[in-house]
Design a protein around this motif. Sequence first.
Motif, PDB file in Angstrom:
ATOM      1  N   LYS A  22      34.430  18.354  38.723  1.00 30.48           N
ATOM      2  CA  LYS A  22      33.746  17.194  38.132  1.00 30.48           C
ATOM      3  C   LYS A  22      33.398  17.485  36.686  1.00 30.48           C
ATOM      4  CE  LYS A  22      31.885  15.504  42.464  1.00 30.48           C
ATOM      5  NZ  LYS A  22      30.706  15.306  43.295  1.00 30.48           N
ATOM      6  N   THR A  23      33.219  18.761  36.367  1.00 24.19           N
ATOM      7  CA  THR A  23      32.969  19.213  34.991  1.00 24.19           C
ATOM      8  C   THR A  23      33.871  20.407  34.724  1.00 24.19           C
ATOM      9  OG1 THR A  23      31.261  20.804  35.617  1.00 24.19           O
ATOM     10  CG2 THR A  23      30.528  18.534  35.141  1.00 24.19           C
ATOM     11  N   VAL A  24      34.037  20.750  33.462  1.00 23.91           N
ATOM     12  CA  VAL A  24      34.825  21.929  33.123  1.00 23.91           C
ATOM     13  C   VAL A  24      34.142  23.194  33.654  1.00 23.91           C
ATOM     14  CG1 VAL A  24      33.818  22.214  30.805  1.00 23.91           C
ATOM     15  CG2 VAL A  24      36.120  23.097  31.293  1.00 23.91           C
ATOM     16  N   GLU A  25      32.822  23.195  33.675  1.00 25.34           N
ATOM     17  CA  GLU A  25      32.084  24.346  34.202  1.00 25.34           C
ATOM     18  C   GLU A  25      32.382  24.557  35.693  1.00 25.34           C
ATOM     19  OE1 GLU A  25      30.023  22.837  30.589  1.00 25.34           O
ATOM     20  OE2 GLU A  25      30.602  21.849  32.452  1.00 25.34           O
ATOM     21  N   GLU A  26      32.400  23.459  36.437  1.00 26.55           N
ATOM     22  CA  GLU A  26      32.698  23.551  37.866  1.00 26.55           C
ATOM     23  C   GLU A  26      34.124  24.041  38.089  1.00 26.55           C
ATOM     24  OE1 GLU A  26      33.572  20.332  41.271  1.00 26.55           O
ATOM     25  OE2 GLU A  26      31.501  20.243  40.506  1.00 26.55           O
ATOM     26  N   ALA A  27      35.073  23.513  37.324  1.00 26.14           N
ATOM     27  CA  ALA A  27      36.463  23.942  37.451  1.00 26.14           C
ATOM     28  C   ALA A  27      36.608  25.424  37.112  1.00 26.14           C
ATOM     29  CB  ALA A  27      37.356  23.093  36.548  1.00 26.14           C
ATOM     30  N   LYS A  61      35.282  27.580  39.969  1.00 21.00           N
ATOM     31  CA  LYS A  61      36.233  27.572  41.084  1.00 21.00           C
ATOM     32  C   LYS A  61      37.441  28.437  40.781  1.00 21.00           C
ATOM     33  CE  LYS A  61      35.045  23.067  43.021  1.00 21.00           C
ATOM     34  NZ  LYS A  61      35.505  21.694  43.260  1.00 21.00           N
ATOM     35  N   ALA A  62      37.959  28.350  39.568  1.00 22.27           N
ATOM     36  CA  ALA A  62      39.134  29.142  39.204  1.00 22.27           C
ATOM     37  C   ALA A  62      38.830  30.635  39.261  1.00 22.27           C
ATOM     38  CB  ALA A  62      39.614  28.753  37.803  1.00 22.27           C
ATOM     39  N   VAL A  63      37.667  31.029  38.753  1.00 15.03           N
ATOM     40  CA  VAL A  63      37.265  32.442  38.779  1.00 15.03           C
ATOM     41  C   VAL A  63      37.101  32.913  40.213  1.00 15.03           C
ATOM     42  CG1 VAL A  63      35.414  34.063  38.177  1.00 15.03           C
ATOM     43  CG2 VAL A  63      36.256  32.429  36.471  1.00 15.03           C
ATOM     44  N   GLU A  64      36.417  32.138  41.028  1.00 11.31           N
ATOM     45  CA  GLU A  64      36.187  32.525  42.418  1.00 11.31           C
ATOM     46  C   GLU A  64      37.500  32.614  43.195  1.00 11.31           C
ATOM     47  OE1 GLU A  64      34.288  34.028  45.567  1.00 11.31           O
ATOM     48  OE2 GLU A  64      33.429  33.707  43.586  1.00 11.31           O
ATOM     49  N   ASP A  65      38.395  31.642  42.987  1.00 14.46           N
ATOM     50  CA  ASP A  65      39.697  31.679  43.657  1.00 14.46           C
ATOM     51  C   ASP A  65      40.476  32.932  43.256  1.00 14.46           C
ATOM     52  OD1 ASP A  65      39.157  29.290  44.916  1.00 14.46           O
ATOM     53  OD2 ASP A  65      40.487  28.084  43.637  1.00 14.46           O
ATOM     54  N   VAL A 104      36.790  25.306  25.052  1.00 15.65           N
ATOM     55  CA  VAL A 104      37.554  24.068  25.221  1.00 15.65           C
ATOM     56  C   VAL A 104      38.349  23.802  23.946  1.00 15.65           C
ATOM     57  CG1 VAL A 104      37.430  21.580  25.619  1.00 15.65           C
ATOM     58  CG2 VAL A 104      35.846  23.110  26.819  1.00 15.65           C
ATOM     59  N   ILE A 105      39.633  23.585  24.109  1.00 18.04           N
ATOM     60  CA  ILE A 105      40.492  23.235  22.982  1.00 18.04           C
ATOM     61  C   ILE A 105      40.411  21.723  22.807  1.00 18.04           C
ATOM     62  CG2 ILE A 105      42.842  23.326  22.050  1.00 18.04           C
ATOM     63  CD1 ILE A 105      41.428  26.123  22.602  1.00 18.04           C
ATOM     64  N   PRO A 106      39.978  21.265  21.631  1.00 19.80           N
ATOM     65  CA  PRO A 106      39.775  19.828  21.422  1.00 19.80           C
ATOM     66  C   PRO A 106      41.057  19.010  21.611  1.00 19.80           C
ATOM     67  CG  PRO A 106      38.928  21.100  19.559  1.00 19.80           C
ATOM     68  CD  PRO A 106      39.674  22.044  20.436  1.00 19.80           C
ATOM     69  N   LYS A 120      43.509  13.476  45.796  1.00 16.35           N
ATOM     70  CA  LYS A 120      43.688  12.073  45.430  1.00 16.35           C
ATOM     71  C   LYS A 120      42.409  11.298  45.703  1.00 16.35           C
ATOM     72  CE  LYS A 120      46.744   8.171  45.903  1.00 16.35           C
ATOM     73  NZ  LYS A 120      47.942   7.623  46.491  1.00 16.35           N
ATOM     74  N   GLY A 121      41.974  10.536  44.693  1.00 10.92           N
ATOM     75  CA  GLY A 121      40.782   9.707  44.833  1.00 10.92           C
ATOM     76  C   GLY A 121      39.472  10.436  44.557  1.00 10.92           C
ATOM     77  N   LYS A 122      39.510  11.741  44.382  1.00 13.59           N
ATOM     78  CA  LYS A 122      38.279  12.495  44.094  1.00 13.59           C
ATOM     79  C   LYS A 122      37.985  12.453  42.605  1.00 13.59           C
ATOM     80  CE  LYS A 122      38.354  15.282  48.118  1.00 13.59           C
ATOM     81  NZ  LYS A 122      37.877  16.447  48.763  1.00 13.59           N
ATOM     82  N   HIS A 123      36.703  12.317  42.272  1.00 10.42           N
ATOM     83  CA  HIS A 123      36.281  12.243  40.879  1.00 10.42           C
ATOM     84  C   HIS A 123      36.295  13.633  40.257  1.00 10.42           C
ATOM     85  CE1 HIS A 123      34.202  10.932  37.310  1.00 10.42           C
ATOM     86  NE2 HIS A 123      33.306  11.871  37.495  1.00 10.42           N
ATOM     87  N   GLY A 124      36.950  13.752  39.125  1.00 10.18           N
ATOM     88  CA  GLY A 124      37.001  15.012  38.401  1.00 10.18           C
ATOM     89  C   GLY A 124      38.256  15.101  37.565  1.00 10.18           C
ATOM     90  N   ASP A 125      38.416  16.234  36.914  1.00 11.80           N
ATOM     91  CA  ASP A 125      39.549  16.454  36.022  1.00 11.80           C
ATOM     92  C   ASP A 125      40.275  17.734  36.407  1.00 11.80           C
ATOM     93  OD1 ASP A 125      39.282  14.265  34.118  1.00 11.80           O
ATOM     94  OD2 ASP A 125      37.448  15.246  33.453  1.00 11.80           O
TER      95      ASP A 125
END
Length: 116
Positions: A13-18, A21-25, A47-49, A101-106
């Motif tokens: 949902k945020t870049v922080e959350e992603a 998750k990536a680090v933990e995975d 973050v690269i603009p 699919k259908g989940k809010h986030g990026d």
Amino acid sequence: MGAVTFETLAFGKTVEEAFSKAVEDARNMHGHGGYTGTIAEKDTFEVIPECEHKDRQKRTVARELIEEGDKRIQSKRGPSGVINCSGTIEAKRYRERKDLKGKHGDVWLFFGWASR
């Protein structure tokens, strides 16, 4: 120790959350001992603009920044780079593979150098 490059996609949902998750995975897949050569070695990101990657292939931009030694991401001990990939074909495929699919986030592409 040496360094290798990495690229990994993550959803949140945020870049922080992603990022979390990536680090933990990566830690779950490669262990918690360090020197994995993955995003597991990172604790921050830059973050690269959008103006730097708009209308361009996101992985191409990431690889160019790595190859050019961009100061924001050049250190194996420094931050990971990250680009928002939402709206790309790669992000759509990632969402399908991960049943998002259908989940809010990026979908975010994290990349850079990591200790190995």
